[in-house]
Every structure is written in C-alpha cells, then in structure tokens.
Design an enzyme around this catalytic site. Structure first.
Site, short mmCIF file in Angstrom:
data_model
loop_
_atom_site.label_atom_id
_atom_site.label_comp_id
_atom_site.label_asym_id
_atom_site.label_seq_id
_atom_site.Cartn_x
_atom_site.Cartn_y
_atom_site.Cartn_z
N CYS A 46 36.62 52.03 38.19
CA CYS A 46 35.40 51.36 37.73
C CYS A 46 34.18 52.26 37.79
CB CYS A 46 35.17 50.10 38.59
SG CYS A 46 33.60 49.28 38.24
N TRP A 82 40.92 42.16 41.11
CA TRP A 82 41.27 43.47 41.67
C TRP A 82 42.16 43.21 42.89
CZ3 TRP A 82 39.92 47.70 38.96
CH2 TRP A 82 38.81 47.61 38.08
N ARG A 114 33.73 36.66 36.91
CA ARG A 114 34.71 37.68 37.26
C ARG A 114 34.40 38.22 38.64
NH1 ARG A 114 34.09 42.20 35.02
NH2 ARG A 114 32.30 41.78 33.67
N PRO A 115 35.41 38.44 39.49
CA PRO A 115 35.17 39.11 40.78
C PRO A 115 35.08 40.61 40.54
CG PRO A 115 37.48 38.50 40.58
CD PRO A 115 36.79 37.98 39.34
N THR A 116 33.87 41.14 40.57
CA THR A 116 33.63 42.52 40.17
C THR A 116 33.52 43.44 41.38
OG1 THR A 116 31.23 42.12 40.15
CG2 THR A 116 32.43 41.81 38.07
N VAL A 117 33.69 44.74 41.10
CA VAL A 117 33.37 45.79 42.04
C VAL A 117 32.30 46.66 41.38
CG1 VAL A 117 35.57 45.83 43.26
CG2 VAL A 117 35.33 47.19 41.17
N TYR A 180 31.43 49.76 26.60
CA TYR A 180 32.10 48.45 26.70
C TYR A 180 31.75 47.57 25.50
CZ TYR A 180 33.71 49.36 31.44
OH TYR A 180 34.36 49.88 32.53
#
Length: 324
Positions: A46, A82, A114-117, A180
């Site tokens: 990422c 993730w 969304r569970p993001t990093v 993106y």
C-alpha cells in the site's frame, strides 16, 4: 460492518471517489503522544501506508511505535480486508487479530467502510484510533517530535510548510490518487480524464525536477515522501494493472533519476518491497477479479536498475539529502 461487503466508491459518471477517513483524531491534541502505546498496521503493497513507514523509519519512531505487517494478498474475492497471514498462526503477534477490520470494529461496531492501512491502533484497547493517511506523517513530524531520534532530519520545516502542503495536495489529487482514478474508473470518459490529468502533471514534474534535485530544492521533505511511493509502484504495477501506459517512469529522465535518488536513501529503498507490490496489484483478486482462476505474476521489469547511478547531486549545492 460485515467486512465482506465492498463499499461503493464509484460516482455516477464512472469515476473513482475514494472514501473519506473515519478516524481522524490528531496526535497531541486529541490523542496522547506516548511511546509504546500504539501499533502501526500496514502492508508493504500500500502506497499510503508505505509513506507512514518511511517517515517512521527516517525519524527514528520505530523505537516508539511498533509495526504490524499484513499480507499483500487479499484473503478472498468477497472480502475487502487485510489479513495477517504472514505471521505465525495467522494473527498479528501483538494484537492477536487475523484481519485489520477487527480494530475498526472494536472502535466502532457500525463501521461500514473499507478497513484501510495505515491505521494506528491503541495496543491495550485493540482499537483503531487514527487512519488519516493524509495527515498521519505530518503528525509524526510535529506532534511526535520529542520521540525523534537524535539528529533526525526535518522533513516539515516551518518556513516551507505552505509549499509542502501545496505539493502534497497536487500530488495526492493528480498522482497518488490519480493512478487509482485510472485503474478503478468504470467509464471510458472517466478513465481518459484521469489519464490525461496524471500525465499532464508528470510532464510538469519532469520539467521541474530537471532543475531541482528534490521538489523543494536541495533537501528531501514530506512532499518527496508522498511522491516517491507512487513512483516506486508505477512501472511494476500501475503501468499495466491500472492502464497508466503512456510512459514508464524510467522513460522520464529526470523523474527516473529522482526516483532512484530517493530509493538509494535510507528509509526509502529499504522499506520498498517490490515483490509484495507485484503480488498485490497483479495477483489480488480484489484488485482484478478476473484473476480469480488464472494467477500469473509478471516476471519483469528488471528491478536491479533501481541501484544504478542517478547523477542527481549535480543539481544540489549541498552534500546532505536531508535538512537537520
């Protein structure tokens, strides 16, 4: 939230609209700055997380904020998450979680994005406290200053902050998120608009960097960190995976020299995992669902060229890359 539900980030015109961050409390004002209290979760695939790891390394915050590494591969086609499948027993060794989504749900059981990093987690509570990738690195540079290593460089000097913030906005909209917007566009018109915007900006930066070693002159700043993470992924992932295929970065003389200059600087190349990047963008079925049955990892490009001489010092009047 069910982490198996894929949030909608496509506008009516087919353009990609990135979700807003949910946990944006700032350090020093709303969140206490305390060594050993937090864990930074990332995946080396990422770009948003990568820049947080670069700054953490350069400033010496790796002794104050621990690091958890998720796999570059998504677990399954209907789960946008993730996973800590690289760790023993498939769980993060400090938090004991299998998926990043768990810390989001611990903080808000109604979380639906969304569970993001990157995401900063309170270790004791196992809760997400900050996923504000846009401002996290500047928090590291300012609010966390008392925990910087001795002799740490200044990536965000006060007299340059207005200029750095300007570049950060431009780079985010046209380049970081621009690739993106190309890759996730759902209409030809939206794709071509993003494509043209991306390469128009790269052309301008090619000219700018033909006369300047770094974006703001002789020294690396926060703005360069933000730009680098997209450049590092461009040829190995975005060119083919996101159809940003007018030019490779290595076909821009100044951009290519600039990218190698940064790569060969401590904190940049040693945190860049090209294999993980290629796995994520070319094998992850949530990036390209068509790969669900046939997964082939591209053999190229030749990555050894990142170590080749860049000859960028001739543009600088100083010996150091950093301002101390």
């Amino acid at each position: 939230m069910s982490s198996t539900n894929k949030p909608v980030e496509i506008d009516k015109d087919g353009s990609f609209k990135r979700q807003t961050n949910r946990f944006t409390a700032s350090f020093g004002e709303e969140l206490p700055v305390e060594a050993g209290k937090y864990r930074l979760l990332w995946s080396p695939a990422c770009p948003w997380a990568h820049r947080a790891v670069i700054v953490r390394k350069i400033l010496g915050l790796d002794t104050s904020i621990s690091l958890g590494t998720a796999s570059p591969l998504r677990p399954q086609i209907d789960r946008v998450d993730w996973e800590f499948s690289l760790d023993e027993n498939g769980k993060d060794p400090e938090l004991g979680i299998q998926y990043v989504s768990e810390v989001y749900l611990n903080a808000d059981n109604n979380y639906s994005g969304r569970p993001t990093v990157p995401v900063i987690v309170d270790i004791d509570e196992k809760k997400a406290v900050n996923n504000d990738y846009f401002n996290l690195t500047t928090d590291f540079e300012t609010a966390w200053a008392s925990f910087h290593k001795e002799g740490a460089p200044d990536l965000y000097p006060k007299e340059l902050r207005e200029d750095i913030d300007y570049w950060s906005e431009v780079i985010f909209h046209d380049i970081n998120n621009g690739v993106y917007k190309c890759g996730f566009a759902q209409s030809q018109e939206a794709y071509e608009h993003a494509y043209d915007q991306l390469f128009a900006r790269l052309d301008k930066l090619e000219q700018h960097l033909s006369k300047n070693r770094f974006l703001l002159g002789d020294y690396i700043t926060e703005a360069d960190v933000r730009f680098y993470t997209t450049l590092a992924r461009f040829d190995v992932a975005y060119y083919n995976g996101f159809n940003t295929n007018r030019n490779l970065i290595r076909e821009f003389p100044s951009l290519w020299g600039y990218a190698r200059d940064l790569y060969q600087t401590e904190g940049f190349g040693d945190t860049t995992d090209f294999h993980a990047i290629k796995q994520h963008y070319h094998l992850s079925i949530t990036i390209n669902p068509n790969l669900a049955e046939k997964k082939i990892l591209p053999k190229g490009p030749d990555l050894s060229v990142w170590e080749s001489p860049h000859h960028r010092k001739k543009l600088s009047q100083t010996r150091d890359k950093f301002r101390f």
